[in-house]
Design a protein around this motif. Structure first.
Motif, mmCIF file in Angstrom:
data_model
loop_
_atom_site.group_PDB
_atom_site.id
_atom_site.type_symbol
_atom_site.label_atom_id
_atom_site.label_comp_id
_atom_site.label_asym_id
_atom_site.label_seq_id
_atom_site.Cartn_x
_atom_site.Cartn_y
_atom_site.Cartn_z
ATOM 1 N N UNK A 76 -80.677 72.599 23.513
ATOM 2 C CA UNK A 76 -79.979 71.313 23.527
ATOM 3 C C UNK A 76 -80.843 70.150 23.080
ATOM 4 N N UNK A 77 -82.140 70.393 22.861
ATOM 5 C CA UNK A 77 -83.054 69.294 22.528
ATOM 6 C C UNK A 77 -82.700 68.631 21.196
ATOM 7 N N UNK A 78 -82.790 67.331 21.189
ATOM 8 C CA UNK A 78 -82.677 66.554 19.959
ATOM 9 C C UNK A 78 -82.984 65.101 20.308
ATOM 10 N N UNK A 79 -83.008 64.279 19.292
ATOM 11 C CA UNK A 79 -83.094 62.835 19.504
ATOM 12 C C UNK A 79 -81.784 62.160 19.124
ATOM 13 N N UNK A 80 -81.038 62.829 18.234
ATOM 14 C CA UNK A 80 -79.709 62.362 17.833
ATOM 15 C C UNK A 80 -78.796 63.585 17.753
ATOM 16 N N UNK A 81 -77.611 63.464 18.352
ATOM 17 C CA UNK A 81 -76.610 64.520 18.286
ATOM 18 C C UNK A 81 -75.440 63.989 17.470
ATOM 19 N N UNK A 82 -75.093 64.713 16.424
ATOM 20 C CA UNK A 82 -74.105 64.230 15.461
ATOM 21 C C UNK A 82 -72.903 65.165 15.467
ATOM 22 N N UNK A 83 -71.718 64.600 15.396
ATOM 23 C CA UNK A 83 -70.519 65.415 15.226
ATOM 24 C C UNK A 83 -70.622 66.165 13.898
ATOM 25 N N UNK A 84 -70.536 67.492 13.957
ATOM 26 C CA UNK A 84 -70.774 68.282 12.743
ATOM 27 C C UNK A 84 -69.754 67.983 11.651
ATOM 28 N N UNK A 85 -68.564 67.543 12.029
ATOM 29 C CA UNK A 85 -67.541 67.243 11.026
ATOM 30 C C UNK A 85 -67.817 65.927 10.310
ATOM 31 N N UNK A 86 -68.696 65.088 10.895
ATOM 32 C CA UNK A 86 -69.034 63.817 10.249
ATOM 33 C C UNK A 86 -70.028 64.020 9.116
ATOM 34 N N UNK A 87 -70.730 65.135 9.135
ATOM 35 C CA UNK A 87 -71.682 65.463 8.079
ATOM 36 C C UNK A 87 -71.645 66.978 7.869
ATOM 37 N N UNK A 88 -70.518 67.488 7.383
ATOM 38 C CA UNK A 88 -70.307 68.948 7.333
ATOM 39 C C UNK A 88 -71.231 69.641 6.331
ATOM 40 N N UNK A 89 -71.598 70.855 6.710
ATOM 41 C CA UNK A 89 -72.370 71.715 5.816
ATOM 42 C C UNK A 89 -71.449 72.831 5.338
ATOM 43 N N UNK A 90 -71.257 72.961 4.039
ATOM 44 C CA UNK A 90 -70.294 73.945 3.534
ATOM 45 C C UNK A 90 -70.740 75.375 3.793
ATOM 46 N N UNK A 91 -69.762 76.251 4.012
ATOM 47 C CA UNK A 91 -70.066 77.671 4.156
ATOM 48 C C UNK A 91 -70.557 78.233 2.827
ATOM 49 N N UNK A 92 -71.283 79.351 2.903
ATOM 50 C CA UNK A 92 -71.715 80.013 1.675
ATOM 51 C C UNK A 92 -70.505 80.400 0.845
ATOM 52 N N UNK A 93 -70.599 80.235 -0.446
ATOM 53 C CA UNK A 93 -69.467 80.552 -1.323
ATOM 54 C C UNK A 93 -69.481 82.001 -1.773
ATOM 55 N N UNK A 94 -70.525 82.749 -1.408
ATOM 56 C CA UNK A 94 -70.587 84.158 -1.759
ATOM 57 C C UNK A 94 -70.558 84.989 -0.476
ATOM 58 N N UNK A 95 -70.600 86.287 -0.585
ATOM 59 C CA UNK A 95 -70.547 87.196 0.561
ATOM 60 C C UNK A 95 -69.332 86.911 1.434
ATOM 61 N N UNK A 96 -68.228 86.537 0.756
ATOM 62 C CA UNK A 96 -66.943 86.299 1.421
ATOM 63 C C UNK A 96 -67.056 85.262 2.549
ATOM 64 N N UNK A 97 -68.009 84.347 2.389
ATOM 65 C CA UNK A 97 -68.172 83.205 3.303
ATOM 66 C C UNK A 97 -68.366 83.629 4.759
ATOM 67 N N UNK A 98 -69.094 84.719 4.971
ATOM 68 C CA UNK A 98 -69.336 85.131 6.356
ATOM 69 C C UNK A 98 -70.579 84.457 6.941
ATOM 70 N N UNK A 99 -71.393 83.870 6.084
ATOM 71 C CA UNK A 99 -72.572 83.145 6.565
ATOM 72 C C UNK A 99 -72.493 81.691 6.116
ATOM 73 N N UNK A 100 -73.252 80.851 6.815
ATOM 74 C CA UNK A 100 -73.239 79.429 6.504
ATOM 75 C C UNK A 100 -74.385 78.722 7.198
ATOM 76 N N UNK A 101 -74.054 77.659 7.955
ATOM 77 C CA UNK A 101 -75.093 76.816 8.555
ATOM 78 C C UNK A 101 -74.894 76.583 10.047
#
Length: 428
Positions: free
Chosen positions: A196-221
């Motif tokens: 849980x450690x951080x200095x800033x916690x951000x809503x992930x939808x406010x700065x989304x990281x796209x899923x991988x476009x290969x391997x049928x998008x089973x991996x991402x961030x």
């Protein structure tokens, strides 16, 4: 009688100062090393604010990409995988989405003060799993996450640095020169709480990281944190996730997702470290237990030899006491009591040394997967006095002292006490 034993033990300490010092220091160092291991384990594995639910929390961090039976690498999970495979589970109480922390620049509009901060990207469920202490405002809500509103929660020290006050809820903060609204302010978190450690916690939808476009998008961030109703549900959660994984893989055309025996408990996560696969939990625990046993045996053997040597010098005393009717039990109690004094002195000194060692080496002992990096940004493994002076730890220390006493003095005492009167007098 015990007062007499105590006086005799003190006289023995003064008579053999060097041997007594070696004996006490040997015990102290052993107790110190054991206590350091125990305290480190307690802090890293047991519930620790804001991770007050460690005992019923599980983690899914990695996914393997298998293509036609061959592994094509590992990665974090995609939102698609978490939503379809993990969040649809019925056994857990809650499932949160987090994205591993990143370093980004934080500042206020038009302000000169800028700071590189560690930022953790989460959803709203994250705030239900971890028990943060809010000093102002509140966390971002489910509706705000779903709508992608740019809201953040910041640590109290960052709020004081940027705004000069901890009452920063509702104010604007610039994250990499983009405006966000401060939803709430929480008390600083120690890096010991690595989930849980951080200095800033951000809503992930406010700065989304796209899923991988290969391997049928089973991996991402992203990663998943699972909260069980109780630790007794862990096995049921694993079984349900196995079924979910089979169902999810059946929907894929060419790739298959592998979860490497996840979800992990908090202890398993600590053992694995950064890797997807790690040492066997049982084997690791046995190794630590073996180290503790060895640390106990070394001073015990040392004390045993010294006790036996001193007992031989006192054979005449033992013989005379037996001649006047002293029983074997009485003699053993005396010898063990005298040895216990040495052990307790070493134990008390070892306790103080262990606390000093933990405090001085806390960054190294209590570091986690990012503590060395986070220290660049001001994060430190904070320990309070109450966490060090844990009554349970004192109980462990007493048990260790008792074991040391029995190991070191029990056998020599028994051997000396069972000698008959004539044999004891003849050895003088």
């Amino acid at each position: 009688m015990y007062k007499l034993y105590f006086k005799q033990a003190l006289a023995m300490l003064k008579e053999n100062k060097l041997l007594s010092l070696i004996s006490i220091l040997g015990t102290a160092l052993a107790i110190c090393m054991i206590m350091v291991m125990v305290i480190t384990y307690e802090v890293r594995v047991n519930n620790y604010s804001p991770e007050d639910n460690r005992d019923r929390t599980m983690y899914v961090r990695w996914g393997g990409r298998d293509f036609k039976g061959a592994n094509h690498g590992n990665g974090y999970l995609s939102l698609k995988t978490i939503r379809e495979c993990i969040q649809t589970m019925e056994t857990p109480e809650a499932v949160a989405i987090v994205s591993p922390w990143r370093s980004q620049l934080a500042s206020i509009p038009g302000g000169q003060e800028k700071k590189d901060c560690l930022m953790l990207f989460t959803d709203d469920v994250f705030w239900k799993i971890f028990d943060f202490d809010f000093v102002a405002g509140s966390p971002y809500t489910k509706e705000e996450v779903q709508s992608g509103i740019k809201k953040v929660v910041i640590a109290e020290s960052l709020a004081n640095r940027l705004y000069g006050t901890s009452d920063a809820a509702g104010k604007t903060i610039m994250i990499s020169y983009k405006p966000y609204t401060v939803s709430g302010v929480v008390k600083d978190v120690s890096t010991i709480a690595k989930a849980s450690y951080s200095e800033v916690w951000v809503s992930y939808s406010a700065q989304p990281f796209p899923d991988d476009t290969w391997a049928e998008s089973i991996t991402g961030w992203y990663q998943a944190i699972i909260l069980a109703h109780s630790s007794s549900d862990f096995e049921a959660i694993r079984q349900e996730l196995d079924r979910q994984l089979v169902r999810y893989n059946s929907s894929l055309a060419d790739y298959k997702l592998t979860l490497y025996d996840q979800p992990d408990t908090h202890l398993e996560w600590e053992i694995k470290g950064l890797g997807a696969m790690g040492p066997d939990k049982t084997k690791t625990i046995l190794q630590y237990m073996l180290v503790i046993v060895i640390l106990l045996l070394v001073p015990a053997i040392n004390l045993s030899g010294m006790t036996l040597s001193q007992m031989r010098k006192r054979m005449s005393e033992i013989g005379i006491r037996k001649a006047f009717g002293a029983t074997r039990g009485t003699l053993m109690v005396q010898i063990l009591s005298e040895s216990m004094l040495l052990t307790l002195l070493g134990g008390i000194i070892g306790l103080f040394i262990s606390y000093i060692a933990i405090w001085l080496m806390r960054t190294w002992l209590l570091s986690n997967s990012f503590a060395s990096i986070s220290s660049v940004f001001g994060g430190t493994p904070a320990l309070s006095v109450t966490e060090l002076l844990n009554p349970v730890i004192f109980l462990y220390a007493f048990v260790f002292c008792l074991i040391l006493n029995l190991l070191s003095a029990g056998i020599p005492a028994y051997r000396m006490a069972r000698k008959n009167v004539m044999e004891a007098l003849n050895e003088y």
